[in-house]
Design an enzyme around this catalytic site. Structure first.
Site, short mmCIF file in Angstrom:
data_model
loop_
_atom_site.label_atom_id
_atom_site.label_comp_id
_atom_site.label_asym_id
_atom_site.label_seq_id
_atom_site.Cartn_x
_atom_site.Cartn_y
_atom_site.Cartn_z
N GLU B 64 0.81 -1.22 0.00
CA GLU B 64 0.00 0.00 0.00
C GLU B 64 0.85 1.27 0.00
OE1 GLU B 64 -0.60 -2.59 2.01
OE2 GLU B 64 -2.55 -3.31 1.37
N HIS B 133 -11.09 -3.93 9.20
CA HIS B 133 -11.61 -3.83 7.84
C HIS B 133 -12.94 -3.08 7.81
CE1 HIS B 133 -8.73 -7.10 7.32
NE2 HIS B 133 -8.82 -6.96 6.03
#
Lengths: 342, 332
Positions: B64, B133
């Site tokens: 990321e 998440h």
């Protein structure tokens, strides 16, 4: 020196890379720029001491051959990302010292109009996408620039300069891996000056040579003596050829040394006076290059004197330019946060 | 002639916007984890890789920070990347590139460059994916000058604001609530934009103003419909952009209704509700207030796994109904 002159004309074939590759004029220009980097940083340091420049700065004195060796073989529109120790890279890529001084003085005529200072010095027109205050911050950005080059088929090569400290950042791993997977035209140049601030590579880094890490990304890892201009330039030349041919990235480890401390707060408690003295007296990259140029007959004392004088004048004029330039108006504090919409 | 309007899901609207952007401008490309043949974790990119090829719909490694940096570098040098985070939570891995690089590059370089990158963040709870998440981190990025942060709440806005984001010269962060991806709504064919920085009064009313974001807009509209039978007339303002915030629309609404309820899914404290409340307190609308401002936000906990606990952690329609009713009736 008569024999040396004869050697130049008769047997350049036996000389190190740069003396075969470049003209005498180009090599003198390299010496000129190495002096320009040295004197610029000495000038900036003096201005800092006299209170004309505030903040802090990270000097690369002692690393000039590394900056010049990497940048000399680059084309003007090739790009670099640089580091907090980035003055040398900026000059090596073609920046004018007067606009750099102006930036350090916080003036509107500076490369960043006084918004960036030493740590964000850039010269986009000459392909320097900017120094970076975050260790390793420029590495993925360079990979992105290389992706642009590949997608837009511009043929540009991108160099990412970083230090030994950055090779322990996650960004280093992620960026080198992606560049290798996508075979991008980027060159990773680790200027290993032995210390990430105060922590030596021996205490921070599991491999002896950072170039060994290239194996993890299936790219060539090349170690050069970063204080010998010809060695650095030769490695850069080969990595550029590889990148332009679409064969992917290279990791170059340029082993060098900074004569000064990490920044202006450094008390040099982590290294000995003897060690610093040894690098300054016996391995100064400018002295090494100068004596090679002399030995091989590319320049004489008079030529060197002329370069030193020209550089001294350029530095003096640059500081005067910075002093005389206007400061930004406080009403402009909010400028450049977003693109001004017409 | 007006463009044909169809019913599309929020995810389809985003996908259509990305396809149009790529058709219009060869500099536009997509990057992200598993956005190619997999189609993206939420099937937003879908089959775009088949239509545009793997060179323009690029699967990145699970990197990321590096991926965001590559997108920033590409944007800095002339491309128009749209970078998909698999979950907005993973922005935490890329904060360096978002906050220190993308947001500040133009400023640090004195306006010499711009960074026209678009980053997409599937956000929010409700999927049973638990604490790592399910977060709503938009206020984190909304705190950073140099970024623009948007939260489209309908398929129409999702398409129009994405196209506005691609056309924008500055970095735009798009927070997309995962539960909205299947929501259907009218979406015109072809190119149109919905401006960044403009709120939307999606229901007019007299008695109180609900300022909501993202999925809370629909919940606020449902709550407003329920309150209608009680004679409470609710105005719902969809903030749509949290930076730069459309202050005037909120101020005008509060001046009209004299009551303000802020509803958002993110953790209540130090969030969008605080910002909107303070903005109203600082504005001329303060003198029009007939009751203290009320915030309804997420609980001060991570998002739990258990579905009942998960629901209880973020505002639901009955919570909004109760808060709005109490506010309208002067119950504290």
């Amino acid at each position: 020196m008569a024999t040396a002159s004869k050697a130049v004309t008769d047997s350049r074939a036996n000389l190190p890379f740069v003396y075969r590759q470049y003209s005498a004029e180009q090599l003198k220009q390299v010496l000129h720029k190495m002096y320009l980097i040295r004197r610029f940083e000495e000038g900036a340091e003096e201005c800092y001491t006299r209170g004309l420049i505030h903040g802090t700065m990270h000097l690369s004195i002692g690393q000039e051959a590394s900056a010049m060796g990497i940048c000399m073989p680059l084309a003007e529109d090739d790009q670099i990302t640089s580091t907090h120790r980035g003055h040398g890279h900026c000059i090596a890529k073609g920046a004018e010292v007067k606009r750099m001084f102006a930036e350090f003085f916080g003036k509107t005529t500076g490369y960043c109009k006084g918004r960036g200072g030493s740590m964000h010095i850039a010269d986009v027109g000459k392909g320097n996408l900017g120094a970076n205050g975050i260790v390793g911050g420029g590495i993925p950005i360079a990979v992105g620039a290389a992706l642009s080059s590949k997608m837009m088929k511009t043929g540009k090569v991108v160099v990412s300069f970083f230090g030994d400290g950055a090779n322990n950042e996650g960004a280093f791993h992620e960026a080198l891996n992606m560049a290798a997977v996508w075979k991008l035209p980027v060159i990773f140049v680790c200027e290993n000056n032995g210390y990430g601030m105060s922590t030596s590579t021996a205490r921070s880094t599991a491999v002896k040579n950072i170039a060994e890490r290239a194996a993890a990304y299936s790219m060539p890892g090349v170690i050069v003596n970063g204080n010998i201009f010809s060695e650095v330039a030769e490695a850069s030349h080969q990595a550029i050829a590889r990148a332009r041919a679409g064969e992917g990235p290279t990791l170059i480890e340029s082993k060098t040394y900074r004569h000064r401390g990490h920044s202006k707060s450094d008390r040099n408690r982590y290294r000995t006076k003897e060690e610093i003295e040894d690098w300054m007296s016996n391995r100064d990259p400018i002295i090494l290059f100068e004596s090679e140029l002399r030995e091989f007959g590319f320049i004489d004392d008079k030529g060197i004197e002329a370069i030193r004088d020209a550089v001294a004048q350029e530095i003096a004029e640059g500081i005067e330019f910075a002093k005389a330039s206007p400061s930004p108006d406080i009403s402009e504090t909010g400028n450049y946060v977003y693109t001004e919409q017409a | 002639m007006d463009a044909m309007v169809r019913e599309l899901s929020y995810a389809q609207a985003i996908q259509e916007a990305m396809a149009i952007a790529m058709d219009m401008d060869e500099r536009v490309f997509l990057m992200g984890e598993d956005i190619g043949v997999y189609g993206g974790a939420f099937q937003v990119t879908g089959d775009l890789v088949e239509r545009y090829g793997a060179d323009r719909v690029i699967d990145t490694p699970i990197s990321e920070l590096g991926g965001a940096g590559v997108a920033v570098g590409a944007a800095l040098t002339g491309m128009r990347p749209i970078f998909e985070f698999q979950f907005s939570d993973f922005a935490t891995l890329a904060m360096e590139q978002i906050v220190n690089q993308a947001a500040k590059m133009r400023f640090m370089l004195g306006g010499e460059v711009s960074v026209p990158v678009v980053m997409r963040f599937p956000a929010g709870s409700g999927t049973g994916a638990a604490a790592q998440h399910s977060q709503s981190l938009e206020a984190w990025l909304g705190h950073v000058p140099g970024l623009k942060v948007i939260q489209p709440a309908t398929p129409y806005d999702a398409k129009g604001m994405l196209l506005a984001a691609v056309a924008d010269p500055d970095p735009v962060m798009i927070f997309e609530h995962k539960l909205l991806y299947k929501m259907k709504g009218p979406v015109p064919e072809g190119y149109y934009t919905v401006p960044i920085g403009k709120a939307d009064i999606c229901r007019e009313g007299r008695d109180l103003t609900i300022v909501a974001t993202s999925i809370m807009v629909q919940k606020a509209l449902d709550a407003a419909a329920a309150l209608e039978s009680e004679g409470i007339d609710v105005e719902v303002v969809d903030l749509r952009t949290i930076r730069p915030m459309d202050k005037q629309t909120v101020i005008d609404s509060v001046k009209k209704t004299s009551r303000l309820l802020c509803v958002y899914e993110a953790v209540k404290t130090l969030g969008i509700g605080a910002e909107v409340s303070a903005m109203i307190a600082e504005s001329e609308a303060f003198d029009y207030l007939d009751a203290p401002i009320v915030r309804l936000g997420g609980a001060e906990t991570p998002i739990p796994y258990n579905p009942e606990l998960e629901k209880a952690t973020v505002p639901q329609i009955p919570d909004i109904v109760t808060a709005a009713r109490d506010l309208a009736k002067g119950v504290r």
